[in-house]
Design an enzyme around this catalytic site. Structure first.
Site, mmCIF file in Angstrom:
data_model
loop_
_atom_site.group_PDB
_atom_site.id
_atom_site.type_symbol
_atom_site.label_atom_id
_atom_site.label_comp_id
_atom_site.label_asym_id
_atom_site.label_seq_id
_atom_site.Cartn_x
_atom_site.Cartn_y
_atom_site.Cartn_z
ATOM 1 N N CYS A 121 0.846 -1.194 0.000
ATOM 2 C CA CYS A 121 0.000 0.000 0.000
ATOM 3 C C CYS A 121 0.883 1.246 0.000
ATOM 4 O O CYS A 121 1.775 1.376 -0.840
ATOM 5 C CB CYS A 121 -0.957 -0.056 1.185
ATOM 6 S SG CYS A 121 -2.201 1.280 1.222
ATOM 7 N N LEU A 122 0.692 2.173 0.916
ATOM 8 C CA LEU A 122 1.503 3.381 0.965
ATOM 9 C C LEU A 122 2.967 3.042 1.212
ATOM 10 O O LEU A 122 3.868 3.753 0.740
ATOM 11 C CB LEU A 122 0.986 4.326 2.050
ATOM 12 C CG LEU A 122 1.705 5.660 2.232
ATOM 13 C CD1 LEU A 122 1.814 6.416 0.918
ATOM 14 C CD2 LEU A 122 0.984 6.513 3.278
#
Length: 603
Positions: A314-315
């Site tokens: 994800c991030l």
């Protein structure tokens, strides 16, 4: 006479307070942004008599279909909505085929289809169309007859069969949830928070390991090897700071960390600190340098390995891609010519002592943000202004705000269907480790979150080559290491079509995997998990562009867990196994899962 600085500050605070009260009426969103979107749509519709005529005809056709299907006891078959409505689990109970519930169902479906068609008006800006379509669907989902006791045949039948006990139980569940929600909001001491259903360090995050590095922002966990030999390249895992790291180390049966350690990987993982108001000035550069870069340097220090594998989720994957590009760029500049100034040397010093990347793996991670999916409805200049004003009061974005935004993205399942089961049908929720993890909220610092949304989401700086790290402009095409990139079919956070654009931004080997499931469940897809499949295909440096839908049409489908394909891919890019490294007792700061993951807040 010009206003004084004091008057300016008062005016600014007055504006912020007024905007705060306005945002409360629209669930924290910018009411101005919402009003502009619907005004744009309404004005263009009002100026389109031909479109109005077509919508009127469409309404008549849908009404006729609904009436016909009610008399024939058949579902409506509008060409635009057949596939979706055939799979609509809200109306799966047989009671919906009986009068008067069939009338309610078909009328709702006709209204739903008409409103979704009505949002398609030429001339409306792309962002405004996205907002109108999204929030219109939110309103329609809230009005579904399946959400109300007197219009849901399954609820009435269950209440009759249980002599009203299901309704009583539902009311009790509602009262319990309401009280717990109010008490958690009022909690000043984290110790008063409701315990998680799956305790961290006891039920989840139990893979044995040691904390071997700590700074203000991260703890670095080195996991204990379980095999006689290991690959010489350690594996650094960079989870998202939006979530607690143990999404990748849930129960032993579905822990990705445990699986990788069991395959012979010397695994490290970053555990991000859960920030408070004092961390408000931590920015993106801190997360890249104090977070990812210092973790990479620590892995090299503790293992002596000159090359490592790196995996970001994800991030965390976005962070990793930026650092990987900066690392390659710094080394290419160093090889080409000497540093021209002392300042340039100091800027790159943090990059020069990092290990080489043997591979880069990105899981559900966006690097190109022009099509961010449903998250895009929350991101424009005015909504970011509203968000900045809210964060300025606390110094952070609360976990509750983030959780609410993610619930918004899939409110049909996460809000309305859940409420129907729990409060109307009186069904107990079957808790699991992922639901418990989801309740373990995290915050984001004010500055970091603002920079992240502005530079990446709003301005797409990474994909356009305008992002800088450690004083160096980065472009993902500088990445030389082979890449494994994973997207998931039903991802509302990082849509796989957007994740797939890594092919446009890089010029290296890319193996792309499209896995069944959503943003979390599609990643936590351990071997033996039923009903799992994935598609996989590779492209080499210099390969031509294949659009994502064409890729999906030709990529072979494999049954089972994509974790096994990931391990095979890493194995091909690893050296001959060696005896596992020992963990120096002098470097041990504590046992896994560490201290930072234990920090919880009510908001």
């Amino acid at each position: 006479m010009l206003p004084s600085e004091r008057q300016r500050e008062f005016a600014k605070s007055l504006d912020a307070a007024f905007h705060t009260q306005m945002a409360k009426t629209s669930l924290g969103l910018s009411p101005i942004s919402l009003a502009l979107a619907y005004t744009d749509w309404a004005l263009h519709l009002a100026a389109s008599p031909g479109r109005q005529m077509l919508l009127a005809q469409h309404a008549m056709a849908l009404s006729q279909q609904a009436l016909t299907s009610q008399w024939q006891h058949q579902p409506a078959t509008d060409a635009d909505d057949k596939q979706v409505q055939d799979k609509d689990h809200r109306f799966s109970d047989p009671g919906w085929s009986q009068w008067p519930f069939s009338v309610m169902k078909e009328s709702f479906k006709a209204s739903d289809a008409w409103w979704r068609e009505s949002t398609k008006v030429d001339g409306v800006s792309k962002h405004h169309h996205h907002m109108v379509n999204f929030f219109t669907r939110q309103g329609l989902d809230a009005l579904s007859p399946s959400n109300w006791a007197v219009t849901n045949p399954e609820v009435l039948k269950k209440g009759h069969e249980s002599m009203g006990q299901s309704w009583i139980k539902g009311c009790q569940s509602y009262a319990k949830d309401l009280m717990e929600n109010q008490s958690s909001r009022a909690a000043a001491d984290p110790g008063t928070l409701r315990p998680l259903d799956f305790a961290v360090g006891k039920d989840v995050a139990v893979t044995p390991g040691k904390v071997v590095f700590r700074n203000h922002l991260i703890e670095l966990i080195q996991y204990t090897p379980t095999t006689e030999t290991v690959y010489p390249e350690p594996l650094l895992i960079v989870p998202s700071c939006i979530m607690k790291y143990y999404i990748l180390d849930l129960s032993p049966s579905n822990s990705m960390v445990r699986y990788l350690v069991g395959q012979g990987h010397t695994a490290f993982i970053i555990s991000w600190r859960n920030p408070d108001a004092s961390d408000r000035d931590l920015g993106m550069q801190d997360y890249l340098q104090t977070g990812v870069m210092e973790a990479m340097a620590a892995v090299k220090l503790h293992t002596g390995a000159p090359r490592i594998h790196a995996l970001g989720y994800c991030l965390g994957g976005t962070f990793l891609s930026i650092v990987a590009a900066a690392l390659e760029r710094s080394r290419s500049q160093s090889a080409g010519k000497a540093r021209s100034t002392r300042r340039r040397h100091e800027d790159a010093a943090s990059l020069d002592n990092l290990p080489e990347l043997a591979s880069v793996t990105l899981l559900a991670a966006q690097t190109e943000f022009s099509e961010p999916g449903e998250l895009g409805v929350f991101i424009d200049d005015d909504q970011l202004k509203t968000l900045r004003e809210a964060m300025a009061r606390t110094g952070y974005l609360s976990g509750r705000q983030m959780a609410g935004s993610f619930q918004f993205l899939n409110s049909r399942d996460l809000v309305w269907s859940r409420n129907t089961r729990r409060y109307l049908l009186g069904q107990d929720e079957v808790g699991n480790d992922m639901m418990s993890w989801n309740a373990d909220l995290t915050r984001l610092p004010e500055r970091m979150h603002s920079e992240y949304l502005s530079s990446l989401f709003l301005n797409n700086a990474l994909a356009s080559g305008h992002y800088r790290v450690a004083g160096i402009g980065v472009a993902l095409k500088d990445i030389k290491a082979p890449m494994l990139v994973v997207g998931t079919v039903r991802d509302h956070v990082s849509p796989w079509h957007s994740v797939y654009k890594i092919h446009l931004l890089t010029d290296t080997h890319v193996t792309f995997i499209l896995a069944a499931g959503g943003h979390n469940a599609g990643i936590v897809s351990e071997p033996g998990h039923p009903h799992r499949s994935y598609q996989i295909d590779s492209s080499e440096k210099g390969a031509g562009w294949i659009d994502p839908d064409a890729w999906a049409a030709k990529a072979p489908i494999h049954e089972g867990s994509w974790w096994e394909a990931m391990h095979a891919w890493l194995h091909e890019r690893s050296g001959t196994p060696v005896p596992p490294p020992t963990i120096d007792p002098a470097s041990v700061l504590g046992d896994a899962p560490g201290d930072y993951v234990m920090v919880r807040y009510a908001d």
